[in-house]
Design a protein around this motif. Structure first.
Motif, mmCIF file in Angstrom:
data_model
loop_
_atom_site.group_PDB
_atom_site.id
_atom_site.type_symbol
_atom_site.label_atom_id
_atom_site.label_comp_id
_atom_site.label_asym_id
_atom_site.label_seq_id
_atom_site.Cartn_x
_atom_site.Cartn_y
_atom_site.Cartn_z
ATOM 1 N N ARG A 78 -9.212 20.730 -22.589
ATOM 2 C CA ARG A 78 -7.888 20.883 -23.191
ATOM 3 C C ARG A 78 -7.988 21.958 -24.271
ATOM 4 O O ARG A 78 -8.846 21.889 -25.148
ATOM 5 C CB ARG A 78 -7.411 19.555 -23.784
ATOM 6 N N THR A 79 -7.102 22.916 -24.197
ATOM 7 C CA THR A 79 -7.235 24.091 -25.051
ATOM 8 C C THR A 79 -6.461 23.943 -26.366
ATOM 9 O O THR A 79 -5.592 23.096 -26.514
ATOM 10 C CB THR A 79 -6.736 25.344 -24.317
ATOM 11 N N SER A 82 -9.068 17.630 -19.242
ATOM 12 C CA SER A 82 -7.861 17.359 -18.471
ATOM 13 C C SER A 82 -8.271 17.294 -17.004
ATOM 14 O O SER A 82 -8.424 18.328 -16.346
ATOM 15 C CB SER A 82 -6.840 18.482 -18.692
ATOM 16 N N TYR A 134 -11.158 18.775 -27.561
ATOM 17 C CA TYR A 134 -9.985 17.939 -27.395
ATOM 18 C C TYR A 134 -10.052 17.105 -26.119
ATOM 19 O O TYR A 134 -9.055 16.519 -25.706
ATOM 20 C CB TYR A 134 -8.728 18.818 -27.358
ATOM 21 N N LYS A 183 -3.712 24.960 -28.792
ATOM 22 C CA LYS A 183 -2.381 25.542 -28.589
ATOM 23 C C LYS A 183 -1.961 26.356 -29.813
ATOM 24 O O LYS A 183 -1.131 25.940 -30.622
ATOM 25 C CB LYS A 183 -1.358 24.442 -28.301
#
Length: 354
Positions: free
Chosen positions: A133-134, A258, A255, A136
């Motif tokens: 999860r990147t 996904s 994080y 943002k």
């Protein structure tokens, strides 16, 4: 064992394993004991799955008879264990086609154009194809791979640097604690006071903060500053609404993952909450005869997502698949300790006891 290449370059084989993590590697071993050759496909560029990709240096304590080993050590030992069976690896490619043939076998194709005709398929794809999860923050992705990292491949490159580590789970805490004393400075950034990490790790982190060995900031990354194409500062907005600038050399973001089933979702398999349902715990076969699911990708009543559970599933799946490969052969249970046949398969001498 059977594996041939047709004049058109299609590989004909007895078994294709999708996933080269620990369970996929052990599936090679269990099939090998039954004299079934396997081809192994993985979307990653190296074997080991999540163990190696995300936590190569993190200790694992629940492998039977191995008090402690890292994900990399477990992978290395599994590779050594399956050497006698000479599996063929097809790495850096994803399976995009699985289709039943009229003769009961399967056509399998990958993103690299590799094609197979196989009697059985073993899906050991963990959580499926996974992506970190990147962060943002607009524009910050240009620093990915240079100063922005979602995994640690070479810990040495972060030593002596000013680090900001984002996240509140085990990965974030583990690496923050690991780099204290090695990095020039460590700042842990988390959006709230509560952590998902092990309580002992949280307690140790807070103790190090009290000793000014590292710093904890509660807030969210909302922007950045750069100079000469270098990331220099992270803008962090705290719970008080004030935005502060945190200088840094390297930014690590944990994080979580996904998980995505990807093309697996298109193969006609029964899926429950992004996992593959197996018909029973005798064979770990899916609703499609000849396709088996082992490891974290599968689900059944009482399922436990443990590597050792996956090893057990791989053993039973191999026996469940044998009738598809040897329809006229009765498969007998044999022990590696005493079976001369298995010793021959493994390339070891049969011991002589007085």
């Amino acid at each position: 064992m059977n594996s041939t290449v047709t004049p058109t370059g299609v590989i004909e084989t007895d078994a294709v394993i999708i996933g080269a993590g620990p369970v996929g590697l052990f599936q090679v071993f269990e099939l090998g004991l039954l004299e079934i050759k396997a081809h192994v496909i993985d979307s990653l560029g190296a074997v080991g799955g999540q163990c190696v990709e995300l936590y190569p240096d993190k200790p694992i304590y629940d492998i039977p008879a191995v008090p402690s080993c890292t994900g990399q050590e477990l992978t290395d030992n599994l590779l050594k264990q399956i050497e006698p069976f000479e599996p063929t690896f097809h790495l850096g490619q994803e399976v995009v086609k699985v289709q039943r043939r009229d003769d009961g076998r399967f056509d399998v194709a990958t993103t690299a154009g590799t094609e197979f005709i196989t009697k059985t398929i073993f899906i050991a794809a963990g959580v499926g194809s996974f992506q970190a999860r990147t962060l943002k923050v607009d524009g910050i992705d240009v620093f990915e791979g240079s100063q922005l990292h979602y995994k640690v491949k070479d810990p040495a490159q972060f030593e002596g640097k000013n680090l900001v580590i984002c996240g509140g789970g085990d990965s974030a805490l583990d690496w923050a604690l690991n780099f204290v004393g090695k990095a020039e400075s460590v700042v842990l950034l988390h959006r709230r006071e509560d952590f998902r990490a092990a309580p002992a790790s949280v307690a140790k982190m807070k103790a190090l903060c009290d000793e000014y060995e590292m710093q904890l900031i509660i807030g969210q990354a909302t922007g950045f500053e750069s100079k000469d194409d270098k990331l220099t500062e992270l803008k962090v907005t705290g719970q008080d609404g004030v935005t502060r600038r945190v200088p840094l050399d390297m930014l690590l973001v944990f994080y979580g993952l996904s998980p995505k089933l990807g093309p697996i979702a298109e193969w006609g398999l029964d899926i429950e909450r992004r996992q593959l349902k197996v018909q029973d715990t005798e064979k770990f076969e899916t609703n499609v005869p000849g396709i088996f699911a082992v490891g974290d990708i599968n689900t059944y009543p009482g399922k436990k997502k443990l590597i050792l559970s996956g090893f057990h599933e791989a053993a039973l799946a191999a026996f469940g698949a044998a009738p598809y490969i040897f329809p006229d052969k009765k498969i007998h249970m044999q022990y590696t300790t005493t079976s001369p046949k298995l010793h021959k398969v493994l390339g070891v001498e049969t011991p002589v006891f007085d």
